[in-house]
Scaffold this motif. Structure first.
Motif, PDB file in Angstrom:
ATOM      1  N   HIS A  42      38.740  -9.418  42.077  1.00 52.70           N
ATOM      2  CA  HIS A  42      37.852 -10.146  41.171  1.00 52.70           C
ATOM      3  C   HIS A  42      37.621  -9.375  39.866  1.00 52.70           C
ATOM      4  CE1 HIS A  42      36.892 -12.908  44.467  1.00 52.70           C
ATOM      5  NE2 HIS A  42      36.475 -13.714  43.506  1.00 52.70           N
ATOM      6  N   LEU A  43      37.468  -8.072  39.962  1.00 53.18           N
ATOM      7  CA  LEU A  43      37.289  -7.272  38.748  1.00 53.18           C
ATOM      8  C   LEU A  43      38.509  -7.379  37.837  1.00 53.18           C
ATOM      9  CD1 LEU A  43      35.573  -4.069  40.190  1.00 53.18           C
ATOM     10  CD2 LEU A  43      34.540  -5.772  38.655  1.00 53.18           C
ATOM     11  N   LEU A  44      39.682  -7.393  38.429  1.00 52.33           N
ATOM     12  CA  LEU A  44      40.897  -7.576  37.631  1.00 52.33           C
ATOM     13  C   LEU A  44      40.868  -8.924  36.915  1.00 52.33           C
ATOM     14  CD1 LEU A  44      43.504  -6.175  40.167  1.00 52.33           C
ATOM     15  CD2 LEU A  44      42.900  -5.157  37.952  1.00 52.33           C
ATOM     16  N   PHE A  45      40.444  -9.957  37.641  1.00 56.65           N
ATOM     17  CA  PHE A  45      40.350 -11.296  37.043  1.00 56.65           C
ATOM     18  C   PHE A  45      39.348 -11.294  35.895  1.00 56.65           C
ATOM     19  CE2 PHE A  45      37.903 -15.288  36.976  1.00 56.65           C
ATOM     20  CZ  PHE A  45      38.882 -16.144  36.498  1.00 56.65           C
ATOM     21  N   TRP A  46      38.139 -10.804  36.156  1.00 59.26           N
ATOM     22  CA  TRP A  46      37.098 -10.811  35.133  1.00 59.26           C
ATOM     23  C   TRP A  46      37.460  -9.924  33.952  1.00 59.26           C
ATOM     24  CZ3 TRP A  46      33.397 -10.085  39.692  1.00 59.26           C
ATOM     25  CH2 TRP A  46      33.070 -11.332  40.236  1.00 59.26           C
ATOM     26  N   GLY A  47      38.288  -8.902  34.216  1.00 58.00           N
ATOM     27  CA  GLY A  47      38.736  -8.020  33.149  1.00 58.00           C
ATOM     28  C   GLY A  47      39.894  -8.594  32.342  1.00 58.00           C
ATOM     29  N   GLY A  48      40.320  -9.807  32.683  1.00 57.59           N
ATOM     30  CA  GLY A  48      41.382 -10.468  31.938  1.00 57.59           C
ATOM     31  C   GLY A  48      42.787 -10.115  32.392  1.00 57.59           C
ATOM     32  N   ARG A  49      42.898  -9.413  33.484  1.00 56.46           N
ATOM     33  CA  ARG A  49      44.209  -9.025  34.017  1.00 56.46           C
ATOM     34  C   ARG A  49      44.631 -10.022  35.091  1.00 56.46           C
ATOM     35  NH1 ARG A  49      43.421  -2.790  35.319  1.00 56.46           N
ATOM     36  NH2 ARG A  49      45.440  -3.153  36.318  1.00 56.46           N
ATOM     37  N   LEU A  50      44.949 -11.238  34.657  1.00 61.05           N
ATOM     38  CA  LEU A  50      45.191 -12.352  35.568  1.00 61.05           C
ATOM     39  C   LEU A  50      46.364 -12.131  36.511  1.00 61.05           C
ATOM     40  CD1 LEU A  50      44.469 -15.403  33.248  1.00 61.05           C
ATOM     41  CD2 LEU A  50      42.917 -14.145  34.744  1.00 61.05           C
ATOM     42  N   GLU A  51      47.479 -11.630  36.005  1.00 60.52           N
ATOM     43  CA  GLU A  51      48.642 -11.406  36.878  1.00 60.52           C
ATOM     44  C   GLU A  51      48.353 -10.329  37.910  1.00 60.52           C
ATOM     45  OE1 GLU A  51      51.511 -13.038  37.567  1.00 60.52           O
ATOM     46  OE2 GLU A  51      50.525 -14.519  36.280  1.00 60.52           O
ATOM     47  N   ASP A  52      47.645  -9.276  37.491  1.00 58.80           N
ATOM     48  CA  ASP A  52      47.264  -8.232  38.443  1.00 58.80           C
ATOM     49  C   ASP A  52      46.305  -8.801  39.498  1.00 58.80           C
ATOM     50  OD1 ASP A  52      48.801  -6.336  37.105  1.00 58.80           O
ATOM     51  OD2 ASP A  52      47.102  -5.595  35.924  1.00 58.80           O
ATOM     52  N   ALA A  53      45.367  -9.622  39.055  1.00 60.81           N
ATOM     53  CA  ALA A  53      44.417 -10.242  39.988  1.00 60.81           C
ATOM     54  C   ALA A  53      45.157 -11.136  40.983  1.00 60.81           C
ATOM     55  CB  ALA A  53      43.381 -11.063  39.218  1.00 60.81           C
ATOM     56  N   ARG A  54      46.098 -11.918  40.489  1.00 61.47           N
ATOM     57  CA  ARG A  54      46.878 -12.789  41.374  1.00 61.47           C
ATOM     58  C   ARG A  54      47.662 -11.961  42.386  1.00 61.47           C
ATOM     59  NH1 ARG A  54      51.603 -14.745  42.571  1.00 61.47           N
ATOM     60  NH2 ARG A  54      51.879 -16.940  43.070  1.00 61.47           N
ATOM     61  N   GLY A  55      48.296 -10.889  41.915  1.00 64.42           N
ATOM     62  CA  GLY A  55      49.057 -10.019  42.812  1.00 64.42           C
ATOM     63  C   GLY A  55      48.182  -9.402  43.886  1.00 64.42           C
ATOM     64  N   GLU A  56      47.015  -8.925  43.501  1.00 66.10           N
ATOM     65  CA  GLU A  56      46.082  -8.357  44.475  1.00 66.10           C
ATOM     66  C   GLU A  56      45.606  -9.417  45.461  1.00 66.10           C
ATOM     67  OE1 GLU A  56      44.967  -5.064  45.065  1.00 66.10           O
ATOM     68  OE2 GLU A  56      46.752  -4.782  43.839  1.00 66.10           O
ATOM     69  N   ALA A  57      45.302 -10.590  44.955  1.00 65.27           N
ATOM     70  CA  ALA A  57      44.837 -11.675  45.833  1.00 65.27           C
ATOM     71  C   ALA A  57      45.919 -12.044  46.846  1.00 65.27           C
ATOM     72  CB  ALA A  57      44.438 -12.889  45.003  1.00 65.27           C
ATOM     73  N   MET A  58      47.168 -12.064  46.421  1.00 63.78           N
ATOM     74  CA  MET A  58      48.265 -12.385  47.343  1.00 63.78           C
ATOM     75  C   MET A  58      48.332 -11.371  48.477  1.00 63.78           C
ATOM     76  SD  MET A  58      49.609 -15.210  46.431  1.00 63.78           S
ATOM     77  CE  MET A  58      51.172 -15.287  47.292  1.00 63.78           C
ATOM     78  N   LYS A  59      48.055 -10.110  48.184  1.00 63.83           N
ATOM     79  CA  LYS A  59      48.062  -9.066  49.212  1.00 63.83           C
ATOM     80  C   LYS A  59      46.916  -9.228  50.197  1.00 63.83           C
ATOM     81  CE  LYS A  59      49.833  -5.589  46.017  1.00 63.83           C
ATOM     82  NZ  LYS A  59      49.448  -4.344  45.319  1.00 63.83           N
ATOM     83  N   LEU A  60      45.879  -9.962  49.802  1.00 60.93           N
ATOM     84  CA  LEU A  60      44.667 -10.064  50.615  1.00 60.93           C
ATOM     85  C   LEU A  60      44.634 -11.288  51.517  1.00 60.93           C
ATOM     86  CD1 LEU A  60      42.101  -8.869  47.944  1.00 60.93           C
ATOM     87  CD2 LEU A  60      43.157  -7.546  49.785  1.00 60.93           C
TER      88      LEU A  60
END
Length: 142
Positions: A42-60
Motif C-alpha cells: 500500500h505504501l508503494l501505491f500511495w507513493g506513486g510506485r504503481l508497478e512496484d505496488a502491483r508486483g508486491e501485491a501479486m506476491k501476497l
C-alpha cells in the motif's frame, strides 16, 4: 489512510514516501509479517510506485490471513486490476474474512475501477453468493 479518503493525494504520497524506508527496514527483520508486507504494498501505491505496488501485491496472493488478503484485494481494485481484486477477495473470504459491511462495500464500489463493474460475471456472482451466505449465517447466529 485519512489523507487518501479525504482526497489529499499529495499529502498521502509524501507520507508514504517517508514511511517506505522504515517499513522496508522492518521487513528485512520480519519478512514473514503478513500485515507489514501488505502495508508495504500500500505504501508503494500511495507513493506513486504503481508497478512496484502491483508486483508486491501479486506476491501476497498466497497470504493465509483474511484481513491482509482483503486489503490486497482493495489495492488491486485501486490499481485497476479487477480480475486480481475479485480473485483475492474470494481468497480473503475463504481465509476467514467476515466483515460483512466491508465486504458489501467492496462489492458495491461503482467507481471507474470498482468491483461493481464486474456485476453479472460468474466471478462477481460467486463472491456475492459467498458474502450473502456469510451474512445469512451471521444473522441466524444472532
Amino acid at each position: 489512510l485519512e489523507c487518501y479518503e479525504a482526497k489529499e493525494i499529495e499529502k498521502c504520497r509524501k507520507w508514504a514516501l517517508s514511511a517506505l524506508p522504515v517499513e522496508e527496514r522492518y521487513l528485512k527483520l520480519h519478512p514473514d509479517d503478513e500485515v507489514s508486507r501488505m502495508r508495504h504494498a500500500h505504501l508503494l501505491f500511495w507513493g506513486g510506485r504503481l508497478e512496484d505496488a502491483r508486483g508486491e501485491a501479486m506476491k501476497l496472493k498466497n497470504l493465509k490471513d483474511g484481513l491482509p488478503l482483503y486489503n490486497i484485494a482493495n489495492l488491486f481494485s485501486q490499481i485497476g486490476e479487477k480480475k486480481e481484486a475479485i480473485e483475492t477477495f474470494a481468497m480473503a473470504i475463504k481465509a476467514g474474512y467476515k466483515n460483512i459491511s466491508k465486504m458489501k462495500e467492496f462489492l458495491a464500489d461503482r467507481s471507474t475501477d470498482g468491483i461493481a463493474q464486474l456485476a453479472g460475471t460468474p466471478e462477481y456472482e460467486a463472491v456475492k453468493q459467498m458474502v450473502e451466505k456469510i451474512e445469512g449465517e451471521t444473522k441466524s447466529n444472532v
